[in-house]
Design a protein around this motif. Structure first.
Motif, PDB file in Angstrom:
ATOM      1  N   THR A 204       0.596  -1.083   0.217  1.00  0.00           N
ATOM      2  CA  THR A 204       0.331  -0.031   0.046  1.00  0.00           C
ATOM      3  C   THR A 204       0.438   1.104   0.038  1.00  0.00           C
ATOM      4  O   THR A 204       0.420   1.926  -0.974  1.00  0.00           O
ATOM      5  N   TYR A 205       1.647   1.455   1.632  1.00  0.00           N
ATOM      6  CA  TYR A 205       2.778   2.233   1.525  1.00  0.00           C
ATOM      7  C   TYR A 205       3.217   2.486   0.338  1.00  0.00           C
ATOM      8  O   TYR A 205       4.073   3.888  -0.927  1.00  0.00           O
ATOM      9  N   SER A 206       3.634   1.923  -0.464  1.00  0.00           N
ATOM     10  CA  SER A 206       5.126   1.588  -1.847  1.00  0.00           C
ATOM     11  C   SER A 206       4.387   2.120  -2.670  1.00  0.00           C
ATOM     12  O   SER A 206       5.072   3.335  -3.362  1.00  0.00           O
ATOM     13  N   THR A 207       2.844   1.980  -3.102  1.00  0.00           N
ATOM     14  CA  THR A 207       2.374   1.828  -4.268  1.00  0.00           C
ATOM     15  C   THR A 207       2.212   3.543  -3.752  1.00  0.00           C
ATOM     16  O   THR A 207       2.028   4.262  -5.591  1.00  0.00           O
ATOM     17  N   ILE A 208       1.584   3.925  -2.769  1.00  0.00           N
ATOM     18  CA  ILE A 208       1.774   5.333  -3.007  1.00  0.00           C
ATOM     19  C   ILE A 208       3.193   6.017  -3.337  1.00  0.00           C
ATOM     20  O   ILE A 208       2.702   7.006  -3.862  1.00  0.00           O
ATOM     21  N   GLY A 209       3.473   5.676  -3.005  1.00  0.00           N
ATOM     22  CA  GLY A 209       4.667   6.352  -2.581  1.00  0.00           C
ATOM     23  C   GLY A 209       5.433   6.689  -3.955  1.00  0.00           C
ATOM     24  O   GLY A 209       5.911   7.691  -4.614  1.00  0.00           O
ATOM     25  N   LEU A 210       4.973   5.728  -4.475  1.00  0.00           N
ATOM     26  CA  LEU A 210       6.039   5.224  -6.060  1.00  0.00           C
ATOM     27  C   LEU A 210       4.373   5.945  -7.290  1.00  0.00           C
ATOM     28  O   LEU A 210       4.926   7.343  -8.040  1.00  0.00           O
ATOM     29  N   GLY A 211       3.223   6.146  -6.618  1.00  0.00           N
ATOM     30  CA  GLY A 211       2.577   7.624  -7.338  1.00  0.00           C
ATOM     31  C   GLY A 211       2.490   8.589  -7.588  1.00  0.00           C
ATOM     32  O   GLY A 211       2.397   9.564  -7.837  1.00  0.00           O
ATOM     33  N   LEU A 212       2.872   8.901  -6.096  1.00  0.00           N
ATOM     34  CA  LEU A 212       3.778  10.210  -5.555  1.00  0.00           C
ATOM     35  C   LEU A 212       3.972  10.788  -6.081  1.00  0.00           C
ATOM     36  O   LEU A 212       4.355  12.067  -7.198  1.00  0.00           O
ATOM     37  N   GLY A 213       5.484   9.746  -6.344  1.00  0.00           N
ATOM     38  CA  GLY A 213       6.541  10.266  -7.000  1.00  0.00           C
ATOM     39  C   GLY A 213       7.004  11.028  -8.493  1.00  0.00           C
ATOM     40  O   GLY A 213       6.922  11.315  -9.044  1.00  0.00           O
ATOM     41  N   ILE A 214       5.232   9.484  -9.551  1.00  0.00           N
ATOM     42  CA  ILE A 214       5.246   9.815 -10.968  1.00  0.00           C
ATOM     43  C   ILE A 214       4.703  11.110 -11.160  1.00  0.00           C
ATOM     44  O   ILE A 214       5.184  12.123 -11.799  1.00  0.00           O
ATOM     45  N   ALA A 215       3.489  11.387  -9.995  1.00  0.00           N
ATOM     46  CA  ALA A 215       3.003  12.793 -10.103  1.00  0.00           C
ATOM     47  C   ALA A 215       3.394  13.944  -9.891  1.00  0.00           C
ATOM     48  O   ALA A 215       3.566  14.940 -10.290  1.00  0.00           O
ATOM     49  N   LYS A 216       5.232  13.978  -9.293  1.00  0.00           N
ATOM     50  CA  LYS A 216       6.021  15.069  -8.935  1.00  0.00           C
ATOM     51  C   LYS A 216       6.185  15.329 -10.234  1.00  0.00           C
ATOM     52  O   LYS A 216       7.006  16.366  -9.939  1.00  0.00           O
ATOM     53  N   VAL A 217       7.093  13.817 -10.694  1.00  0.00           N
ATOM     54  CA  VAL A 217       7.950  13.841 -11.767  1.00  0.00           C
ATOM     55  C   VAL A 217       7.138  14.768 -13.339  1.00  0.00           C
ATOM     56  O   VAL A 217       6.986  15.730 -13.626  1.00  0.00           O
ATOM     57  N   ALA A 218       5.329  13.995 -13.532  1.00  0.00           N
ATOM     58  CA  ALA A 218       4.623  15.251 -14.215  1.00  0.00           C
ATOM     59  C   ALA A 218       4.353  16.517 -13.535  1.00  0.00           C
ATOM     60  O   ALA A 218       4.546  17.767 -14.870  1.00  0.00           O
ATOM     61  N   GLU A 219       4.414  16.722 -12.727  1.00  0.00           N
ATOM     62  CA  GLU A 219       3.967  18.443 -12.390  1.00  0.00           C
ATOM     63  C   GLU A 219       5.496  19.190 -12.711  1.00  0.00           C
ATOM     64  O   GLU A 219       5.487  20.312 -12.294  1.00  0.00           O
ATOM     65  N   ASN A 220       6.809  18.093 -12.012  1.00  0.00           N
ATOM     66  CA  ASN A 220       7.921  19.181 -12.354  1.00  0.00           C
ATOM     67  C   ASN A 220       8.262  19.405 -14.253  1.00  0.00           C
ATOM     68  O   ASN A 220       8.884  20.773 -15.212  1.00  0.00           O
ATOM     69  N   TYR A 319       1.794  18.480   0.720  1.00  0.00           N
ATOM     70  CA  TYR A 319       1.156  18.294   1.781  1.00  0.00           C
ATOM     71  C   TYR A 319      -0.146  17.469   1.033  1.00  0.00           C
ATOM     72  O   TYR A 319      -1.531  18.061   2.123  1.00  0.00           O
ATOM     73  N   ASN A 320      -0.449  18.057  -0.272  1.00  0.00           N
ATOM     74  CA  ASN A 320      -1.742  17.693  -0.589  1.00  0.00           C
ATOM     75  C   ASN A 320      -1.782  16.853  -1.792  1.00  0.00           C
ATOM     76  O   ASN A 320      -0.810  17.042  -2.295  1.00  0.00           O
ATOM     77  N   PRO A 321      -2.766  15.923  -2.012  1.00  0.00           N
ATOM     78  CA  PRO A 321      -3.565  15.405  -1.208  1.00  0.00           C
ATOM     79  C   PRO A 321      -3.162  14.350   0.182  1.00  0.00           C
ATOM     80  O   PRO A 321      -2.182  14.005  -0.190  1.00  0.00           O
ATOM     81  N   TYR A 322      -3.202  15.405   1.190  1.00  0.00           N
ATOM     82  CA  TYR A 322      -3.081  15.778   2.459  1.00  0.00           C
ATOM     83  C   TYR A 322      -3.522  14.181   3.288  1.00  0.00           C
ATOM     84  O   TYR A 322      -3.092  13.297   3.545  1.00  0.00           O
ATOM     85  N   TRP A 323      -4.732  14.183   2.610  1.00  0.00           N
ATOM     86  CA  TRP A 323      -4.610  12.312   3.276  1.00  0.00           C
ATOM     87  C   TRP A 323      -4.630  11.048   2.700  1.00  0.00           C
ATOM     88  O   TRP A 323      -4.593  10.061   3.269  1.00  0.00           O
ATOM     89  N   LEU A 324      -3.927  11.074   1.532  1.00  0.00           N
ATOM     90  CA  LEU A 324      -3.361  10.319   0.702  1.00  0.00           C
ATOM     91  C   LEU A 324      -1.812   9.863   2.069  1.00  0.00           C
ATOM     92  O   LEU A 324      -1.187   9.408   1.668  1.00  0.00           O
ATOM     93  N   LEU A 325      -1.628  11.191   1.926  1.00  0.00           N
ATOM     94  CA  LEU A 325      -0.047  10.537   2.565  1.00  0.00           C
ATOM     95  C   LEU A 325      -0.706  10.195   4.151  1.00  0.00           C
ATOM     96  O   LEU A 325       0.080   9.215   4.724  1.00  0.00           O
ATOM     97  N   ASP A 326      -1.331  10.489   4.597  1.00  0.00           N
ATOM     98  CA  ASP A 326      -2.117   9.713   6.130  1.00  0.00           C
ATOM     99  C   ASP A 326      -2.011   8.415   6.005  1.00  0.00           C
ATOM    100  O   ASP A 326      -1.595   7.567   6.588  1.00  0.00           O
ATOM    101  N   ILE A 327      -2.991   8.186   4.912  1.00  0.00           N
ATOM    102  CA  ILE A 327      -3.165   6.856   4.779  1.00  0.00           C
ATOM    103  C   ILE A 327      -1.530   6.258   4.551  1.00  0.00           C
ATOM    104  O   ILE A 327      -1.589   4.692   4.913  1.00  0.00           O
ATOM    105  N   ALA A 328      -1.040   6.680   3.545  1.00  0.00           N
ATOM    106  CA  ALA A 328       0.653   5.997   3.502  1.00  0.00           C
ATOM    107  C   ALA A 328       1.616   5.465   4.188  1.00  0.00           C
ATOM    108  O   ALA A 328       1.582   4.775   4.602  1.00  0.00           O
TER     109      ALA A 328
END
Length: 481
Positions: A204-220, A319-328
């Motif tokens: 669960t948290y590895s997948t969220i970390g991976l997803g947030l990393g991909i989202a950050k790359v897209a944002e950059n 820190y958004n989506p903060y709830w997703l970080l909380d779940i991870a």
């Protein structure tokens, strides 16, 4: 005794001498113990719980120190070495015949059967000290995740300008209280359900970390990082060297589970042989973990570049989506609760077995008290187990509160345990068991592998200790951050 009585006694003696050993039955294995029920899936759950631990969160930082070429290459090499040496170690579960030889219930038993002498004591000291260290590392990691949840919610409610200062001490104490409760589970066989829950949380948290990393790359809009890692100027040349060495320790820690491999293998049912099942479980687990490690490490580095955080999830600048970080982060805490038990059960069992051997007539150590629980089986409470395991958790919690350096502790544990437990002892036992001739091509290959891994461990230890020294210069115990 009369002549007739003597004849009867001689007859009984002959009968007792000639009784064949007990064969495996529906309830008992060939060693007279209760039938083992473990499978490829439960063994894989134990391994994944142990392997995909807090170490995965430091891989983006480790990749940043080594760069796009060396980072993924080192991770792949560690995965190959871990799989290969784990198969060598799994072959040592039974002495002699892999299907019917004498079982070795623990790592130390395997070393005792194959190498003996001083090496048994050396193995025990390294293994159990490493397990003790892992308990400290996991307590620190869980508190960091709980602090991240607190800070994330604080920033969400009070705004990003708020200081949102948080102390790690209450969270470490809370984690310790939970572990005191779970530590009363008597042995390894009874925590399969906890390992399965923990393994799900790790995904669960590895997948969220991976997803947030991909989202950050897209944002950059670009992939950060360089071929050689963090550049001179951002850090000094000396820091670059020490950090690169420390990164090796972090990756070694992320793959480390050999110190509990034999204990996991002892939960597996047969036929087929425990070795065959364990080999499949090891391959499955290493392939899955390597895929996750490559993804989290590489996407984390791509997202943050030279500023990759030591803990991927708690280092996100937004820190958004903060709830997703909380779940991870909640998933990390739940996973670490299970991982703590997976690692500590062998240490608990060793101390309790030794105590029973030294004081076999002590009721405090041996007596089980049945406590009835309505609707459930009676809880078997042992006073020695209650006291000793509680004291152990309290000690690891206090040490964690005094030294909360996540990256440095991870590096030291990886460096300290990798070569002796993952490489040296499995290689030496395999050579002895298979009677591989000295100076033969295979013997030389195994020794070269062992020597190369020793150099890596020494370098990783040096880098991690340098990191601890650097942190201690500015650290103040129990300080709120």
């Amino acid at each position: 005794m009369s002549k007739t009585g003597q004849q009867q006694q001689q007859y009984l003696n002959q009968v007792s001498i000639n009784v064949p050993p007990q064969l495996p039955s529906k309830c008992f294995d060939d060693d007279g113990r209760l039938k083992r029920t473990g499978s490829v899936w439960t063994a894989s759950a134990h391994i994944i719980t142990a392997v995909i631990g807090s170490g995965v969160l430091s891989l983006a930082w480790a990749t940043a120190q080594l760069g796009w070429i060396a980072g993924p290459t080192v991770m792949f090499l560690f995965s190959f070495v871990t799989y290969y040496t784990s198969t060598l170690l799994a072959a040592c579960y039974r002495s002699g015949d892999p299907d019917s030889g004498k079982r070795n219930y623990t790592y130390m038993d395997a070393v005792r059967s194959n190498l003996g002498g001083f090496q048994v004591k050396l193995c025990g000291a390294i293994q159990y000290l490493n397990l003790f260290g892992v308990a400290i590392g996991y307590t620190i990691a869980s508190s960091i995740s709980m602090m991240a949840i607190d800070r994330s919610n604080c920033f969400h409610s009070k705004g990003h300008e708020s200081p949102c200062r948080v102390s790690s001490n209450p969270y470490m104490i809370a984690f310790g209280v939970v572990e005191i409760v779970f530590s009363q589970i008597p042995d390894f066989d009874q925590i399969s359900w906890l390992s399965i829950v923990a393994a799900v949380m790790s995904f669960t948290y590895s997948t969220i970390g991976l997803g947030l990393g991909i989202a950050k790359v897209a944002e950059n809009g670009k992939i950060k990082g360089s071929l050689t890692g963090i550049s001179i100027g951002t850090v000094t040349e000396t820091q670059k060297i020490w950090r690169s060495f420390q990164a090796l320790g972090a990756i070694a820690f992320a793959y480390s589970y050999s110190l509990i491999l034999i204990e996991i293998q002892d939960t597996i049912k047969s036929p087929p042989s425990e070795y065959k099942t364990m080999k499949k479980a090891t391959l499955l687990s290493v392939v899955v973990t390597t895929a996750f490690y490559m993804s989290c490490g590489c996407f984390g580095y791509a997202a943050f570049g030279d500023s990759s955080p030591g803990n991927l999830l708690t280092g996100f600048g937004f820190y958004n989506p903060y709830w997703l970080l909380d779940i991870a982060n909640a998933a990390i805490v739940i996973h670490l609760i299970g991982a703590y038990q997976v690692y500590c059960q062998p240490l608990f069992a060793f101390v309790e077995k030794t105590a029973r051997e030294w004081f076999p007539h002590s009721e405090f150590i041996t007596k089980e008290i049945a406590i009835p629980i309505p609707g459930l089986k009676s809880l078997k409470l042992n006073l020695f187990r209650l006291v000793w395991r509680t004291v152990f958790v309290i000690i690891t919690t206090i040490i964690s509160m005094l030294m909360p350096f996540f990256n440095d502790v991870v590096g030291i544990l990886g460096a300290f345990g990798f070569w002796p437990l993952t490489v040296y002892f499995p290689v030496e036992m395999y050579i002895k068991q298979k009677r591989i001739p000295k100076w033969s091509p295979r013997w030389l290959s195994l020794q070269i592998l062992s020597g190369a891994c020793l150099m890596i461990s020494i370098a990783a230890a040096a880098g991690s200790f340098a990191g601890v020294v650097s942190d201690l210069k500015v650290y103040r115990p129990f300080k709120t951050t």
